[in-house]
Design a protein around this motif. Structure first.
Motif, PDB file in Angstrom:
ATOM      1  N   ASP A  51      -5.063  -5.219  11.737  1.00 46.57           N
ATOM      2  CA  ASP A  51      -5.215  -4.078  10.827  1.00 46.57           C
ATOM      3  C   ASP A  51      -3.874  -3.284  10.669  1.00 46.57           C
ATOM      4  N   GLU A  52      -2.925  -3.079  11.549  1.00 47.83           N
ATOM      5  CA  GLU A  52      -1.748  -2.450  11.544  1.00 47.83           C
ATOM      6  C   GLU A  52      -1.031  -2.996  10.351  1.00 47.83           C
ATOM      7  N   LEU A  53      -0.817  -4.134  10.270  1.00 48.19           N
ATOM      8  CA  LEU A  53      -0.124  -4.703   9.148  1.00 48.19           C
ATOM      9  C   LEU A  53      -0.799  -4.220   7.803  1.00 48.19           C
ATOM     10  N   LEU A  54      -2.246  -4.263   7.605  1.00 49.85           N
ATOM     11  CA  LEU A  54      -2.713  -3.961   6.337  1.00 49.85           C
ATOM     12  C   LEU A  54      -2.405  -2.324   6.203  1.00 49.85           C
ATOM     13  N   LYS A  55      -2.564  -1.676   7.311  1.00 53.04           N
ATOM     14  CA  LYS A  55      -2.185  -0.316   7.212  1.00 53.04           C
ATOM     15  C   LYS A  55      -0.759   0.051   6.840  1.00 53.04           C
ATOM     16  N   ASN A  56       0.164  -0.874   7.159  1.00 55.69           N
ATOM     17  CA  ASN A  56       1.497  -0.413   6.524  1.00 55.69           C
ATOM     18  C   ASN A  56       1.646  -0.658   5.432  1.00 55.69           C
ATOM     19  N   ILE A  57       0.985  -1.930   4.863  1.00 58.71           N
ATOM     20  CA  ILE A  57       0.988  -2.249   3.385  1.00 58.71           C
ATOM     21  C   ILE A  57       0.516  -1.088   2.378  1.00 58.71           C
ATOM     22  N   LEU A  58      -0.757  -0.692   3.072  1.00 59.81           N
ATOM     23  CA  LEU A  58      -1.228   0.484   2.285  1.00 59.81           C
ATOM     24  C   LEU A  58      -0.718   1.751   2.119  1.00 59.81           C
ATOM     25  N   MET A  59      -0.405   2.246   3.441  1.00 63.67           N
ATOM     26  CA  MET A  59       0.373   3.626   3.714  1.00 63.67           C
ATOM     27  C   MET A  59       1.767   3.512   3.199  1.00 63.67           C
ATOM     28  N   GLU A  60       2.606   2.469   3.269  1.00 66.19           N
ATOM     29  CA  GLU A  60       3.923   2.502   3.128  1.00 66.19           C
ATOM     30  C   GLU A  60       4.498   1.912   1.775  1.00 66.19           C
ATOM     31  N   ILE A  61       3.480   1.064   1.211  1.00 63.87           N
ATOM     32  CA  ILE A  61       4.033   0.440  -0.068  1.00 63.87           C
ATOM     33  C   ILE A  61       3.058   0.971  -1.196  1.00 63.87           C
ATOM     34  N   ARG A  62       1.707   0.640  -0.880  1.00 61.54           N
ATOM     35  CA  ARG A  62       0.870   0.795  -2.097  1.00 61.54           C
ATOM     36  C   ARG A  62       0.545   2.384  -2.570  1.00 61.54           C
ATOM     37  N   ILE A  63       0.159   3.079  -1.540  1.00 57.98           N
ATOM     38  CA  ILE A  63      -0.011   4.362  -1.896  1.00 57.98           C
ATOM     39  C   ILE A  63       1.219   5.510  -2.484  1.00 57.98           C
ATOM     40  N   PRO A  64       2.643   5.126  -1.999  1.00 59.15           N
ATOM     41  CA  PRO A  64       3.641   5.795  -2.691  1.00 59.15           C
ATOM     42  C   PRO A  64       3.769   4.989  -3.931  1.00 59.15           C
ATOM     43  N   ARG A  65       3.590   3.795  -4.142  1.00 55.53           N
ATOM     44  CA  ARG A  65       3.594   3.326  -5.475  1.00 55.53           C
ATOM     45  C   ARG A  65       2.598   3.786  -6.592  1.00 55.53           C
ATOM     46  N   ILE A  66       1.248   4.009  -5.947  1.00 54.29           N
ATOM     47  CA  ILE A  66       0.417   4.492  -7.025  1.00 54.29           C
ATOM     48  C   ILE A  66       0.815   5.960  -7.330  1.00 54.29           C
ATOM     49  N   ILE A  67       1.483   6.633  -6.408  1.00 55.78           N
ATOM     50  CA  ILE A  67       1.676   8.034  -6.625  1.00 55.78           C
ATOM     51  C   ILE A  67       2.720   7.862  -7.649  1.00 55.78           C
ATOM     52  N   PHE A  68       3.746   7.112  -7.503  1.00 55.04           N
ATOM     53  CA  PHE A  68       4.913   6.909  -8.509  1.00 55.04           C
ATOM     54  C   PHE A  68       4.374   6.702  -9.959  1.00 55.04           C
ATOM     55  N   CYS A  69       3.432   5.689 -10.037  1.00 53.26           N
ATOM     56  CA  CYS A  69       2.928   5.231 -11.307  1.00 53.26           C
ATOM     57  C   CYS A  69       2.112   6.681 -12.055  1.00 53.26           C
ATOM     58  N   THR A  70       1.342   7.159 -10.992  1.00 53.21           N
ATOM     59  CA  THR A  70       0.591   8.558 -11.580  1.00 53.21           C
ATOM     60  C   THR A  70       1.618   9.644 -12.172  1.00 53.21           C
ATOM     61  N   LEU A  71       2.577   9.986 -11.215  1.00 45.97           N
ATOM     62  CA  LEU A  71       3.639  10.921 -11.601  1.00 45.97           C
ATOM     63  C   LEU A  71       4.356  10.539 -12.915  1.00 45.97           C
ATOM     64  N   ILE A  72       4.881   9.320 -12.922  1.00 45.91           N
ATOM     65  CA  ILE A  72       5.847   9.094 -14.098  1.00 45.91           C
ATOM     66  C   ILE A  72       5.048   8.725 -15.296  1.00 45.91           C
ATOM     67  N   GLY A  73       3.938   8.128 -15.228  1.00 48.93           N
ATOM     68  CA  GLY A  73       2.949   8.193 -16.254  1.00 48.93           C
ATOM     69  C   GLY A  73       2.531   9.467 -16.981  1.00 48.93           C
ATOM     70  N   ALA A  74       2.299  10.359 -16.139  1.00 48.17           N
ATOM     71  CA  ALA A  74       1.839  11.567 -16.475  1.00 48.17           C
ATOM     72  C   ALA A  74       3.013  12.366 -17.079  1.00 48.17           C
ATOM     73  N   ILE A  75       4.231  12.253 -16.648  1.00 50.71           N
ATOM     74  CA  ILE A  75       5.450  12.772 -17.255  1.00 50.71           C
ATOM     75  C   ILE A  75       5.771  12.236 -18.532  1.00 50.71           C
ATOM     76  N   LEU A  76       5.606  10.854 -18.727  1.00 50.76           N
ATOM     77  CA  LEU A  76       5.770  10.268 -19.758  1.00 50.76           C
ATOM     78  C   LEU A  76       4.904  10.500 -21.161  1.00 50.76           C
ATOM     79  N   GLY A  77       3.715  10.685 -20.698  1.00 52.86           N
ATOM     80  CA  GLY A  77       2.453  11.144 -21.356  1.00 52.86           C
ATOM     81  C   GLY A  77       2.619  12.389 -22.259  1.00 52.86           C
TER      82      GLY A  77
END
Length: 344
Positions: A51-77
Motif C-alpha cells: 500500500d505504501e507504493l500506491l500511497k506514494n503514487i496517490l499523494m506524490e503524483i496524482r493529487i498534485p497533478r489534479i490540483i495543477f489541472c484544477t488551478l490551471i483550468g480555472a485560470i484559463l477559463g
C-alpha cells in the motif's frame, strides 16, 4: 434558481471527475482503496509495504497533478471570459494578446541556451528556469501589445487585436528559429512543452501556483458588473461612471499574470479560454457576474477531463494535454465562427 442549479451541477461534475482521476492511470487504484489510502494518510495509520507504493503514487503524483489541472483550468477559463468581455468579442482568448506566444518563445530560448544561462546565473533557479522565462516572455509580449494599442492616451481594442496578431506571428517565427537551432533532445523538449503537459506537477510547484492563482484570479471575480457595463460600449460605460482605462489595465494585468504562470508551469494549452465561456453562455447567461465564477469551475472540469484522457487513452504512454484540448476546442471554435457568420 437556474444559476444555482448550474453552479451545483458543475461542482458535482468536477468532484466526480477528480475522484475518478485519483484511481485512473497506468496503475489502477480501486475507489475503495483510494478512500482507504487517503484516510490512512490523514490519520497516520500504519500502511503495508504494498500500500505504501500506491500511497506514494496517490499523494506524490496524482493529487498534485489534479490540483495543477484544477488551478490551471480555472485560470484559463476565467481569463478567457475576462478577455472576451474586455474585447467584446466571443472569439478572443488569452493567446490573442500574445501571452501564449511570448511565453512559448522565451521557453524555447531558455531550452536552447539553458547551459549558458545556468553558467551565468548559477544553479539556484535551475528547477524553475523555464517557468520564470515563460512568465517574463508572456509579460513582455502583453506590455508591448498594450503600448502599441495606445492611441491619444487611450487603448484601442482593434489596434490591440492587430498588435496581438503581429506579436504572435513574430514570436512564432522566433520560436521556429529556436527549434531550428536546437539539438534533437532540445527539439523534443520544445515540442513537448509547447503542446502542454501536467507531468511536471509537484507539491512545491503547486504551492507557487496557488499563490499566483489567488493573487491574479480572485480580483477578476469582482469585475462582473463592470464588464456588463463595458458590454454596452466604451462611451456608454464611461457616461455611467465606469473608468474604462483602469478596467482594461487591471484585467490585462491580472490575466497576464494568471495565464503567464499557467503557461510557465503547464505549457501551451489552447482553446480552454474559448470553449468554456462560450459553452456557459449557451447553457446559462451572458451576464458576466454569472460567467466569471462558473468559468472557474468549467475550466477546471475541461482540463481535468482532458488530462484524464491524455494519460489513460494510450497507457502507459501519455498524450500532450494540448492535443486533447485542441481536438475538443477546434470544432467548437469553427462552430462559433459559423454562428457569427450567420449573424452578418
Amino acid at each position: 434558481m437556474k444559476y444555482k442549479f448550474i453552479y451545483l451541477s458543475l461542482s458535482v461534475l468536477l468532484f466526480c471527475i477528480i475522484i475518478f482521476s485519483l484511481g485512473a492511470g497506468a496503475m489502477e487504484i480501486p475507489f475503495k482503496d483510494v478512500i482507504l489510502l487517503l484516510w490512512k494518510s490523514m490519520s497516520g495509520s500504519s500502511i503495508s509495504e504494498e500500500d505504501e507504493l500506491l500511497k506514494n503514487i496517490l499523494m506524490e503524483i496524482r493529487i498534485p497533478r489534479i490540483i495543477f489541472c484544477t488551478l490551471i483550468g480555472a485560470i484559463l477559463g476565467i481569463t478567457g471570459t475576462a478577455i472576451q468581455g474586455i474585447f467584446r468579442n466571443p472569439l478572443a482568448e488569452p493567446g490573442l494578446v500574445g501571452i501564449s506566444s511570448g511565453a512559448s518563445f522565451f521557453a524555447a530560448l531558455t531550452i536552447v541556451f539553458e547551459a549558458s544561462l545556468i553558467a551565468l546565473i548559477g544553479n539556484s533557479l535551475n528547477l524553475y528556469l523555464i517557468s520564470i522565462s515563460a512568465f517574463i516572455g508572456a509579460s513582455l509580449a502583453v506590455i508591448l501589445v498594450y503600448r502599441i494599442s495606445i492611441v491619444e492616451g487611450k487603448s484601442n481594442i482593434a489596434t490591440m487585436i492587430l498588435a496581438g496578431i503581429a506579436i504572435n506571428a513574430l514570436a512564432g517565427a522566433a520560436t521556429g528559429l529556436m527549434s531550428y537551432m536546437a539539438s534533437e533532445q532540445q527539439l523534443r523538449n520544445i515540442t513537448f512543452w509547447s503542446l502542454g503537459s501536467m507531468a511536471g506537477a509537484t507539491w512545491e510547484a503547486v504551492n507557487i501556483l496557488i499563490i499566483f492563482a489567488v493573487v491574479s484570479v480572485v480580483p477578476l471575480l469582482f469585475f462582473g458588473k463592470a464588464l456588463n457595463l463595458f458590454a454596452l460600449g466604451q462611451s456608454q460605460a464611461e457616461m455611467m461612471g465606469l473608468n474604462t482605462k483602469r478596467l482594461k489595465i487591471l484585467i490585462i494585468i491580472c490575466s497576464t499574470l494568471a495565464v503567464g504562470v499557467s503557461v510557465a508551469f503547464g505549457g501551451i494549452i489552447a482553446f480552454v479560454g474559448l470553449l468554456v465561456p462560450h459553452t456557459l453562455r449557451l447553457i446559462g447567461s451572458v451576464d458576466n457576474r454569472f460567467l466569471l465564477p462558473t468559468s472557474l469551475l468549467g475550466g477546471a472540469i475541461v482540463l481535468n477531463l482532458a488530462d484524464l484522457i491524455a494519460r489513460t487513452i494510450i497507457q502507459p504512454l501519455e498524450l500532450p494535454i494540448g492535443v486533447i484540448t485542441a481536438l475538443i476546442g477546434a470544432p467548437v471554435f469553427l462552430g462559433i465562427l459559423l454562428r457569427e457568420k450567420r449573424k452578418l
